[in-house]
Scaffold this motif. Structure first.
Motif, PDB file in Angstrom:
ATOM      1  N   ILE A  16       1.005   7.220  18.856  1.00  0.00           N
ATOM      2  CA  ILE A  16       2.438   7.538  18.913  1.00  0.00           C
ATOM      3  C   ILE A  16       2.968   7.858  17.509  1.00  0.00           C
ATOM      4  O   ILE A  16       2.978   6.978  16.637  1.00  0.00           O
ATOM      5  CB  ILE A  16       3.235   6.338  19.487  1.00  0.00           C
ATOM      6  N   PRO A  17       3.392   9.084  17.249  1.00  0.00           N
ATOM      7  CA  PRO A  17       4.026   9.382  15.956  1.00  0.00           C
ATOM      8  C   PRO A  17       5.339   8.590  15.840  1.00  0.00           C
ATOM      9  O   PRO A  17       6.064   8.442  16.824  1.00  0.00           O
ATOM     10  CB  PRO A  17       4.304  10.892  16.023  1.00  0.00           C
ATOM     11  N   ILE A  18       5.597   8.085  14.643  1.00  0.00           N
ATOM     12  CA  ILE A  18       6.798   7.270  14.418  1.00  0.00           C
ATOM     13  C   ILE A  18       7.647   7.947  13.342  1.00  0.00           C
ATOM     14  O   ILE A  18       7.151   8.231  12.245  1.00  0.00           O
ATOM     15  CB  ILE A  18       6.411   5.830  13.990  1.00  0.00           C
ATOM     16  N   SER A  19       8.937   8.179  13.679  1.00  0.00           N
ATOM     17  CA  SER A  19       9.765   9.000  12.778  1.00  0.00           C
ATOM     18  C   SER A  19      10.625   8.189  11.818  1.00  0.00           C
ATOM     19  O   SER A  19      11.309   8.761  10.985  1.00  0.00           O
ATOM     20  CB  SER A  19      10.669   9.916  13.612  1.00  0.00           C
ATOM     21  N   ILE A  32       7.493  11.355  10.003  1.00  0.00           N
ATOM     22  CA  ILE A  32       6.150  11.666  10.515  1.00  0.00           C
ATOM     23  C   ILE A  32       5.331  12.369   9.428  1.00  0.00           C
ATOM     24  O   ILE A  32       5.817  13.291   8.780  1.00  0.00           O
ATOM     25  CB  ILE A  32       6.279  12.524  11.787  1.00  0.00           C
ATOM     26  N   ILE A  33       4.102  11.898   9.238  1.00  0.00           N
ATOM     27  CA  ILE A  33       3.199  12.527   8.255  1.00  0.00           C
ATOM     28  C   ILE A  33       2.401  13.590   9.010  1.00  0.00           C
ATOM     29  O   ILE A  33       1.747  13.274  10.022  1.00  0.00           O
ATOM     30  CB  ILE A  33       2.249  11.477   7.639  1.00  0.00           C
ATOM     31  N   GLY A  34       2.467  14.834   8.487  1.00  0.00           N
ATOM     32  CA  GLY A  34       1.896  15.992   9.185  1.00  0.00           C
ATOM     33  C   GLY A  34       0.638  15.726   9.983  1.00  0.00           C
ATOM     34  O   GLY A  34       0.621  15.888  11.194  1.00  0.00           O
ATOM     35  N   MET A  58       0.847  -1.198   0.000  1.00  0.00           N
ATOM     36  CA  MET A  58       0.000   0.000   0.000  1.00  0.00           C
ATOM     37  C   MET A  58       0.883   1.248   0.000  1.00  0.00           C
ATOM     38  O   MET A  58       1.903   1.286   0.659  1.00  0.00           O
ATOM     39  CB  MET A  58      -0.884  -0.010   1.247  1.00  0.00           C
ATOM     40  N   ALA A  59       0.473   2.253  -0.744  1.00  0.00           N
ATOM     41  CA  ALA A  59       1.271   3.477  -0.832  1.00  0.00           C
ATOM     42  C   ALA A  59       1.279   4.207   0.511  1.00  0.00           C
ATOM     43  O   ALA A  59       0.361   4.045   1.310  1.00  0.00           O
ATOM     44  CB  ALA A  59       0.669   4.373  -1.897  1.00  0.00           C
ATOM     45  N   ASP A  66       4.658   2.660  10.980  1.00  0.00           N
ATOM     46  CA  ASP A  66       5.832   3.081  10.203  1.00  0.00           C
ATOM     47  C   ASP A  66       5.454   2.949   8.729  1.00  0.00           C
ATOM     48  O   ASP A  66       4.270   2.887   8.384  1.00  0.00           O
ATOM     49  CB  ASP A  66       7.089   2.291  10.610  1.00  0.00           C
ATOM     50  N   ASP A  67       6.448   2.872   7.836  1.00  0.00           N
ATOM     51  CA  ASP A  67       6.105   2.849   6.409  1.00  0.00           C
ATOM     52  C   ASP A  67       5.560   1.501   5.957  1.00  0.00           C
ATOM     53  O   ASP A  67       5.016   1.379   4.861  1.00  0.00           O
ATOM     54  CB  ASP A  67       7.345   3.178   5.559  1.00  0.00           C
ATOM     55  N   HIS A  68       5.723   0.459   6.767  1.00  0.00           N
ATOM     56  CA  HIS A  68       5.324  -0.892   6.351  1.00  0.00           C
ATOM     57  C   HIS A  68       4.137  -1.438   7.120  1.00  0.00           C
ATOM     58  O   HIS A  68       3.331  -2.186   6.571  1.00  0.00           O
ATOM     59  CB  HIS A  68       6.512  -1.862   6.507  1.00  0.00           C
ATOM     60  N   MET A  69       4.050  -1.123   8.390  1.00  0.00           N
ATOM     61  CA  MET A  69       3.008  -1.688   9.248  1.00  0.00           C
ATOM     62  C   MET A  69       2.338  -0.575  10.025  1.00  0.00           C
ATOM     63  O   MET A  69       2.995   0.379  10.439  1.00  0.00           O
ATOM     64  CB  MET A  69       3.609  -2.669  10.275  1.00  0.00           C
ATOM     65  N   PHE A  70       1.048  -0.776  10.228  1.00  0.00           N
ATOM     66  CA  PHE A  70       0.263   0.149  11.052  1.00  0.00           C
ATOM     67  C   PHE A  70      -0.527  -0.762  11.981  1.00  0.00           C
ATOM     68  O   PHE A  70      -1.297  -1.606  11.518  1.00  0.00           O
ATOM     69  CB  PHE A  70      -0.624   0.968  10.105  1.00  0.00           C
ATOM     70  N   ASN A 127      -3.211  -2.941  10.051  1.00  0.00           N
ATOM     71  CA  ASN A 127      -4.104  -2.157   9.193  1.00  0.00           C
ATOM     72  C   ASN A 127      -4.435  -2.891   7.905  1.00  0.00           C
ATOM     73  O   ASN A 127      -5.567  -2.825   7.421  1.00  0.00           O
ATOM     74  CB  ASN A 127      -3.450  -0.802   8.893  1.00  0.00           C
ATOM     75  N   HIS A 128      -3.455  -3.646   7.344  1.00  0.00           N
ATOM     76  CA  HIS A 128      -3.768  -4.261   6.047  1.00  0.00           C
ATOM     77  C   HIS A 128      -4.822  -5.358   6.193  1.00  0.00           C
ATOM     78  O   HIS A 128      -5.733  -5.459   5.366  1.00  0.00           O
ATOM     79  CB  HIS A 128      -2.514  -4.743   5.309  1.00  0.00           C
ATOM     80  N   VAL A 129      -4.748  -6.167   7.259  1.00  0.00           N
ATOM     81  CA  VAL A 129      -5.763  -7.223   7.440  1.00  0.00           C
ATOM     82  C   VAL A 129      -7.119  -6.587   7.794  1.00  0.00           C
ATOM     83  O   VAL A 129      -8.148  -6.903   7.184  1.00  0.00           O
ATOM     84  CB  VAL A 129      -5.333  -8.237   8.523  1.00  0.00           C
TER      85      VAL A 129
HETATM   86  O1  2YH Z   1       0.867   5.279   5.467  1.00  0.00           O
HETATM   87  C1  2YH Z   1       1.481   4.426   6.046  1.00  0.00           C
HETATM   88  C2  2YH Z   1       1.694   3.102   5.423  1.00  0.00           C
HETATM   89  N1  2YH Z   1       1.010   3.074   4.164  1.00  0.00           N
HETATM   90  C3  2YH Z   1       1.182   2.029   6.328  1.00  0.00           C
HETATM   91  C4  2YH Z   1       0.634   0.889   5.561  1.00  0.00           C
HETATM   92  C5  2YH Z   1       0.150  -0.166   6.457  1.00  0.00           C
HETATM   93  N2  2YH Z   1      -0.920  -0.835   5.788  1.00  0.00           N
HETATM   94  N3  2YH Z   1       2.013   4.598   7.237  1.00  0.00           N
HETATM   95  C6  2YH Z   1       1.856   5.821   7.956  1.00  0.00           C
HETATM   96  C7  2YH Z   1       3.150   6.297   8.528  1.00  0.00           C
HETATM   97  C8  2YH Z   1       2.905   7.286   9.637  1.00  0.00           C
HETATM   98  C9  2YH Z   1       4.125   7.984  10.193  1.00  0.00           C
HETATM   99  N4  2YH Z   1       5.166   7.097  10.588  1.00  0.00           N
HETATM  100  C10 2YH Z   1       3.650   8.797  11.391  1.00  0.00           C
HETATM  101  O2  2YH Z   1       3.220   9.947  11.179  1.00  0.00           O
HETATM  102  O3  2YH Z   1       3.699   8.300  12.513  1.00  0.00           O
END
Ligand code: 2YH
Length: 259
Positions: free
Chosen positions: A51-54, A59-61, A1-2, A104-108, A121-123
């Motif tokens: 928890i924001p993850i860097s 971190i996405i705004g 997922m993007a 993070d970029d791979h798992m939520f 999140n993906h399941v």
């Molecule tokens: O957007 C994502 C990935 N697509 C997760 C995909 C899992 N299905 N992750 C968000 C990243 C958030 C960032 N690390 C934050 O702001 O904490």
């Protein structure tokens, strides 16, 4: 997922309202109702530590604030930790969080510290979007098309098989398709079959994955994919009901599944 962008998360409440109205129209229940029936749980004033993850892309705004909005929308108390990462984790647990949300970029994930349940999140996203598609009141048969068999699509396809639907699926990746055929017993979908569906669960990160020959008029397309796989002109021509929203529905599914 993007990776989500801040733009994807703009106007979440408007997107949620519109999608909830469509979901209610096509299934008879809103997101809360579907999650409640799907998992047999309901919010009980749990405290959500966000928890924001860097790591990775950083971190996405407005990601954490969007999660806080979602927690509150579903009647939960939430807070965003002042610090990110491990310091944030310590802060969340110290402040009495019942459920942790972090990505993070791979798992939520959503992790309930009281009962030990954890959801990805993906399941959770695959299951809820597949569930919405499968509840289409105007469905003309129990045949359902799954487009994309990555982590989200596979989880949704497995859910539909468990529910007793006739699952047809396609994915350009032959290994993904063969795995789903062998493990889940789904039928591969080929355009040449000229089969059309009234229920479609689309789970790819690509545009234009749905073409005219695949769908019936007035069908339901349920998709968490960004960008949307349904070309707008086909949506209009076939008067498709479309459920598509970038975050809230998947997160609701995660939270209800760990309650
Ligand atoms: O957007 C994502 C990935 N697509 C997760 C995909 C899992 N299905 N992750 C968000 C990243 C958030 C960032 N690390 C934050 O702001 O904490």
């Amino acid at each position: 997922m993007a990776l989500l962008t801040p733009q994807d998360l703009e106007n979440l409440s408007v997107q949620l309202e519109e999608n909830d109205a469509t979901i209610k129209k096509v299934t008879g229940l809103d997101v809360r109702g579907i999650c409640g029936e799907l998992y047999g749980t309901k919010p009980d004033s749990q405290k959500i530590g966000i928890i924001p993850i860097s790591s990775g892309e950083g971190i996405i705004g407005n990601f954490a604030s969007s999660l806080l909005f979602i927690a509150q929308y579903f009647g939960l108390n939430g807070f965003i930790t002042e610090h990110p990462d491990i310091t944030g984790y310590y802060e969340a647990v110290s402040q009495g969080a019942d459920i942790i949300l972090m990505a993070d970029d791979h798992m939520f994930v959503a992790h309930n510290l009281r009962n030990g349940r954890i959801a990805s999140n993906h399941v959770a996203t695959g299951v809820i979007y597949a569930e919405i598609a499968s509840r289409f009141r105007e469905a003309t048969s129990k045949d359902i098309l799954v487009i994309g068999l990555g982590r989200v699509g596979y989880a949704g396809a497995a859910h539909l098989v468990r529910k007793g639907f006739n699952v047809y699926a396609c994915d350009p990746n032959r290994a993904f398709l063969e795995k789903a055929v062998q493990e889940l017993g789904i039928s591969p979908y080929c355009r040449e079959d000229r089969k059309r569906f009234s229920m479609v669960f689309e789970a790819t990160p690509n545009p234009d994955t749905i073409s005219e020959g695949m769908i019936e008029e007035r069908c339901l397309v349920s998709t968490p994919g960004i960008p949307c796989g349904l070309p707008p002109e086909i949506g209009r021509k076939y008067r498709v009901d479309l459920v598509m929203e970038p975050l809230v529905i998947g997160v609701a599914s995660m939270l209800y599944s760990v309650m």
